[in-house]
Enzyme design. Structure first.
Site, PDB file in Angstrom:
ATOM      1  N   ALA A  11     -37.357 -50.154  57.420  1.00 32.61           N
ATOM      2  CA  ALA A  11     -36.343 -50.129  58.452  1.00 32.61           C
ATOM      3  C   ALA A  11     -36.720 -49.842  59.771  1.00 32.61           C
ATOM      4  O   ALA A  11     -35.956 -48.946  60.642  1.00 32.61           O
ATOM      5  CB  ALA A  11     -35.022 -49.323  57.875  1.00 32.61           C
ATOM      6  N   ARG A  17     -34.330 -58.620  68.951  1.00 29.21           N
ATOM      7  CA  ARG A  17     -33.330 -59.810  69.814  1.00 29.21           C
ATOM      8  C   ARG A  17     -32.011 -59.523  69.336  1.00 29.21           C
ATOM      9  O   ARG A  17     -31.120 -60.068  69.769  1.00 29.21           O
ATOM     10  CB  ARG A  17     -33.919 -61.010  68.780  1.00 29.21           C
ATOM     11  CG  ARG A  17     -34.988 -61.743  69.185  1.00 29.21           C
ATOM     12  CD  ARG A  17     -35.544 -62.900  68.394  1.00 29.21           C
ATOM     13  NE  ARG A  17     -36.273 -62.324  67.360  1.00 29.21           N
ATOM     14  CZ  ARG A  17     -36.774 -62.758  66.079  1.00 29.21           C
ATOM     15  NH1 ARG A  17     -36.680 -64.343  66.105  1.00 29.21           N
ATOM     16  NH2 ARG A  17     -37.255 -62.283  65.489  1.00 29.21           N
ATOM     17  N   ASP A 107     -33.412 -55.588  56.550  1.00 32.01           N
ATOM     18  CA  ASP A 107     -32.390 -56.496  57.054  1.00 32.01           C
ATOM     19  C   ASP A 107     -31.936 -57.727  56.196  1.00 32.01           C
ATOM     20  O   ASP A 107     -31.683 -58.713  56.753  1.00 32.01           O
ATOM     21  CB  ASP A 107     -32.781 -56.845  58.202  1.00 32.01           C
ATOM     22  CG  ASP A 107     -34.202 -57.690  58.484  1.00 32.01           C
ATOM     23  OD1 ASP A 107     -34.800 -57.726  57.223  1.00 32.01           O
ATOM     24  OD2 ASP A 107     -34.743 -58.262  59.318  1.00 32.01           O
ATOM     25  N   GLY A 144     -42.983 -66.415  56.484  1.00 31.50           N
ATOM     26  CA  GLY A 144     -44.070 -66.332  55.678  1.00 31.50           C
ATOM     27  C   GLY A 144     -44.065 -67.223  54.643  1.00 31.50           C
ATOM     28  O   GLY A 144     -43.030 -67.444  54.059  1.00 31.50           O
ATOM     29  N   ASN A 232     -31.812 -61.966  62.705  1.00 33.60           N
ATOM     30  CA  ASN A 232     -32.701 -61.279  63.782  1.00 33.60           C
ATOM     31  C   ASN A 232     -31.888 -61.027  64.940  1.00 33.60           C
ATOM     32  O   ASN A 232     -32.224 -60.342  65.972  1.00 33.60           O
ATOM     33  CB  ASN A 232     -33.852 -62.318  64.123  1.00 33.60           C
ATOM     34  CG  ASN A 232     -34.749 -62.163  62.928  1.00 33.60           C
ATOM     35  OD1 ASN A 232     -35.155 -61.317  62.527  1.00 33.60           O
ATOM     36  ND2 ASN A 232     -35.264 -63.424  62.447  1.00 33.60           N
ATOM     37  N   LYS A 355       3.042 -41.997  62.164  1.00 31.13           N
ATOM     38  CA  LYS A 355       1.758 -41.332  61.938  1.00 31.13           C
ATOM     39  C   LYS A 355       1.965 -39.891  61.242  1.00 31.13           C
ATOM     40  O   LYS A 355       3.216 -39.364  61.301  1.00 31.13           O
ATOM     41  CB  LYS A 355       1.198 -41.108  63.280  1.00 31.13           C
ATOM     42  CG  LYS A 355      -0.166 -40.143  63.428  1.00 31.13           C
ATOM     43  CD  LYS A 355       0.037 -39.389  64.524  1.00 31.13           C
ATOM     44  CE  LYS A 355       0.694 -37.942  64.197  1.00 31.13           C
ATOM     45  NZ  LYS A 355       0.572 -36.850  65.282  1.00 31.13           N
TER      46      LYS A 355
HETATM   47  C1  UD1 Z   1     -41.480 -60.559  57.388  1.00 31.44           C
HETATM   48  C2  UD1 Z   1     -42.521 -60.981  56.625  1.00 31.44           C
HETATM   49  C3  UD1 Z   1     -42.669 -62.571  56.385  1.00 31.44           C
HETATM   50  C4  UD1 Z   1     -41.321 -62.797  55.627  1.00 31.44           C
HETATM   51  C5  UD1 Z   1     -39.951 -62.359  56.526  1.00 31.44           C
HETATM   52  C6  UD1 Z   1     -38.696 -62.405  55.690  1.00 31.44           C
HETATM   53  C7  UD1 Z   1     -44.627 -59.776  57.090  1.00 31.44           C
HETATM   54  C8  UD1 Z   1     -45.846 -59.743  57.981  1.00 31.44           C
HETATM   55  N1  UD1 Z   1     -44.035 -61.040  57.187  1.00 31.44           N
HETATM   56  O1  UD1 Z   1     -41.618 -61.244  58.648  1.00 31.44           O
HETATM   57  O2  UD1 Z   1     -43.553 -63.151  55.524  1.00 31.44           O
HETATM   58  O3  UD1 Z   1     -40.814 -64.372  55.814  1.00 31.44           O
HETATM   59  O4  UD1 Z   1     -40.449 -60.878  56.698  1.00 31.44           O
HETATM   60  O5  UD1 Z   1     -37.544 -61.771  56.439  1.00 31.44           O
HETATM   61  O6  UD1 Z   1     -44.207 -58.870  56.395  1.00 31.44           O
HETATM   62  N2  UD1 Z   1     -40.932 -53.002  59.687  1.00 31.44           N
HETATM   63  C9  UD1 Z   1     -41.119 -51.869  59.572  1.00 31.44           C
HETATM   64  N3  UD1 Z   1     -42.299 -51.348  60.174  1.00 31.44           N
HETATM   65  C10 UD1 Z   1     -43.276 -52.110  60.682  1.00 31.44           C
HETATM   66  C11 UD1 Z   1     -42.799 -53.693  60.976  1.00 31.44           C
HETATM   67  C12 UD1 Z   1     -41.620 -53.886  60.233  1.00 31.44           C
HETATM   68  O7  UD1 Z   1     -40.477 -50.831  59.062  1.00 31.44           O
HETATM   69  O8  UD1 Z   1     -43.984 -51.555  61.404  1.00 31.44           O
HETATM   70  C13 UD1 Z   1     -39.689 -53.690  59.063  1.00 31.44           C
HETATM   71  C14 UD1 Z   1     -38.684 -54.070  59.866  1.00 31.44           C
HETATM   72  O9  UD1 Z   1     -37.510 -53.177  60.362  1.00 31.44           O
HETATM   73  C15 UD1 Z   1     -38.152 -55.156  58.954  1.00 31.44           C
HETATM   74  C16 UD1 Z   1     -38.978 -55.387  57.739  1.00 31.44           C
HETATM   75  O10 UD1 Z   1     -39.945 -54.603  58.033  1.00 31.44           O
HETATM   76  O11 UD1 Z   1     -36.814 -54.386  58.264  1.00 31.44           O
HETATM   77  C17 UD1 Z   1     -39.634 -56.824  58.159  1.00 31.44           C
HETATM   78  O12 UD1 Z   1     -40.268 -56.787  59.574  1.00 31.44           O
HETATM   79  P1  UD1 Z   1     -40.320 -57.928  60.669  1.00 31.44           P
HETATM   80  O13 UD1 Z   1     -40.858 -57.813  61.757  1.00 31.44           O
HETATM   81  O14 UD1 Z   1     -38.713 -58.287  60.507  1.00 31.44           O
HETATM   82  O15 UD1 Z   1     -40.943 -59.051  59.652  1.00 31.44           O
HETATM   83  P2  UD1 Z   1     -40.595 -60.552  60.033  1.00 31.44           P
HETATM   84  O16 UD1 Z   1     -41.547 -61.022  61.309  1.00 31.44           O
HETATM   85  O17 UD1 Z   1     -39.339 -61.073  59.790  1.00 31.44           O
END
Ligand code: UD1
Ligand code: CA
Length: 514
Positions: A11, A17, A107, A144, A232, A355
């Site tokens: 998180a 976005r 998320d 992914g 997102n 109230k």
């Molecule tokens: C990620 C996955 C992807 C998958 C998708 C599903 C990776 C590289 N990719 O992509 O394969 O299909 O989720 O929703 O994992 N977060 C952190 N620290 C960081 C980066 C991210 O805590 O440094 C957390 C974000 O807050 C989020 C989650 O990790 O809750 C996923 O990160 P996000 O950047 O949304 O990854 P996606 O590009 O959606």
């Protein structure tokens, strides 16, 4: 369960976005934040630890956790260097973690507890070192891809931006939910590089690293792909809200709740509704609201933390932090503010605001009334337009109205004041002294009528003309009545004479028959 379990929720991301000052994972969705939904779903895994990786908006997220999920432990990922780096940061903070590590993105609020449990159980029973929850979707854009080998075994996860055209055609995607063997995960995380399009440490690369060790890695496909959906931006969040609304409403209807228009009925996941309750269109039920059997709520009603008793009716009402008793009636157009407690069979009617008000059993506040800071006993009737005057500009004061009291219309009860059992209040009174039991409280100016005032002082107005016409009409009516009563008197004399003749004839007949 043989393996100890640890949950890691990611998180720390910014959620750019969303274009919001509120961290993405704290956006609300039908009764919980996105993160709250995830923690609720993972809560049933029996984990020893729930670690939440925080970063963007860390203070807000940590404060939220302290308040709503105090057993969760926040770990700060100061720089967001990717999902792999996030998990590494979490495990570095807890070097003693062994067993199964369950990773979930913060998320993905649609995940069901049962799905997570089934996935983790299967992972542990099969003895795999990594299991990824996957979904088949129509539009895999941005996600992914799950790359499988010729035998159909998971070979790797490739991010959209790093994928070949053939890999882009794959529609099985990563949901960002995984179960790992802790030791194997730690090992693989140590080998991650940032050699990809974004220059981040991808958690997804762990899969390929683990496959290369030769130990089993599995995919757990979702039967309901919706569970893997994330949001997102706010448009996607609204899309999730509609899906979650449908899920909640379908479950409720299957459990015996009637709903005329599920598409306009928004019920938080935290709300409880008993069978044979009916929810009418355009109704929102929020928070800790509950609705008992046989109650009718709506249309056009919003209730937050309101307890609705069995068989009660709540129509076109806005209410919060209140109790509505069994068989009670509320609305249309009622406003129940916090601390309203309407007992069984009571009534809060049209254009009534309440109230901090306890309203006793069978008591009625039917129209155009403000009840603030009051205790009303049983079987009390509060007339239309009554105001409980609770505020002197500095302090709030209490009004007590005991059992069986009748308050006439357009009364002000100036607090602090007590109306004792069975008393009556005359309409139009301003009551600022206690009224004894059984007394009539009357506090209004005596009426005086000044005859002919309008015709003298407002000559020529419509009122004066109407008064003159009424005078003429009254005079004519009086004349007609006088004439008619003369005629009636004549008739009465005639009738009396007729009756006398008839009686005489009867007497004569009786005599001749004897
Ligand atoms: C990620 C996955 C992807 C998958 C998708 C599903 C990776 C590289 N990719 O992509 O394969 O299909 O989720 O929703 O994992 N977060 C952190 N620290 C960081 C980066 C991210 O805590 O440094 C957390 C974000 O807050 C989020 C989650 O990790 O809750 C996923 O990160 P996000 O950047 O949304 O990854 P996606 O590009 O959606
Ligand atoms: Ca008044």
């Amino acid at each position: 369960m043989s393996e100890p379990r640890t949950v890691v929720v990611l998180a720390a991301g910014e959620g750019k976005r969303m274009r919001s000052t509120l961290p993405k994972v704290l956006h609300p969705l039908l009764g919980r934040t996105l993160l709250g939904h995830v923690l609720h779903a993972t809560g049933s895994l029996g984990a020893q630890r729930q670690i939440v990786v925080v970063g963007h908006g860390a203070e807000q997220v940590t404060a939220y956790l302290a308040e709503t999920a105090p057993s969760a432990e926040a770990v700060l990922q100061a720089d967001q260097r990717g999902t792999g780096h996030a998990v590494r940061t979490a495990l570095d903070a807890f070097p003693d973690v062994t067993g199964t590590v369950i990773v979930v993105g913060g998320d993905t609020p649609m995940l069901r507890s049962a799905t997570l449990t089934a996935m983790v159980d299967a992972h542990e029973q099969a003895g795999t070192i990594a299991t990824v929850l996957t979904a088949r979707v129509d539009d895999p854009f941005g996600l992914g891809r799950i790359v499988r080998d010729e035998q159909g075994r998971v070979a790797a996860i490739v991010e959209h931006r790093d994928a070949t055209p053939e890999q882009l055609a794959i529609n099985e995607v990563n949901t960002s939910v995984y179960a790992f063997d802790a030791t194997a995960l730690r090992d693989a995380l140590g080998k991650l590089t940032a050699a990809n399009d974004q220059g981040e440490e991808y958690l997804t690369d762990v899969l390929e690293l683990l496959v290369s060790t030769g130990r089993p890695v599995a995919a757990h496909p979702l039967s309901d792909a919706e569970e893997g959906l994330g949001a997102n931006d706010r448009a996607q969040l609204a899309g999730l809200a509609a899906r979650l609304r449908d899920r909640i409403n379908t479950d409720l209807m299957r459990s015996g709740v009637s709903m005329l228009d599920p598409a306009t009925t928004w019920i938080d996941v935290t709300v409880r509704i008993e069978p044979d309750a009916t929810i009418e269109p355009n109704t929102q039920l929020r928070g800790a609201t509950s609705v008992a059997a046989g109650a009718l709520v709506g249309p056009d009603t919003t209730l937050t933390n309101v307890v609705v008793g069995a068989g009660a009716q709540v129509i076109r009402t806005h209410g919060s932090d209140s109790v509505i008793g069994a068989g009670a009636n509320v609305g249309p157009f009622a406003y129940l503010r916090p601390g309203t407690d309407l007992a069984d069979s009571g009534k809060i009617g049209t254009f009534v605001e309440t109230k901090n008000a306890r309203i006793g059993q069978g008591s009625k506040v039917p129209h155009l009334t403000y009840v603030g800071d009051a205790t009303i006993g049983r079987d009390v009737n509060i007339g239309a337009g009554t105001i409980f005057v609770n505020y002197d500009g500095v302090h709030k004061h209490q009004t007590t109205v005991e059992d069986g009291v009748f308050v006439g219309c357009d009364t002000t009860l100036v607090a602090p004041v007590t109306v004792r059992a069975g008393a009556y209040i005359a309409a139009g009174s301003s009551i600022n002294e206690d009224v004894p039991s059984g007394a009539l409280g009357i506090a209004r100016a005596r009426q005086r009528n000044i005859d002919g005032w309008v015709e003298r002082k407002r000559a020529g107005t419509k009122g004066a003309k109407a008064a003159a016409a009424a005078d003429t009409e009254a005079a004519e009516r009086a004349a007609r009545l006088a004439a008619a009563s003369l005629a009636t008197a004549d008739l009465a004399v005639d009738n009396a004479a007729g009756e006398a003749i008839a009686v005489t004839e009867m007497a004569e007949r009786d005599a001749s028959e004897r």
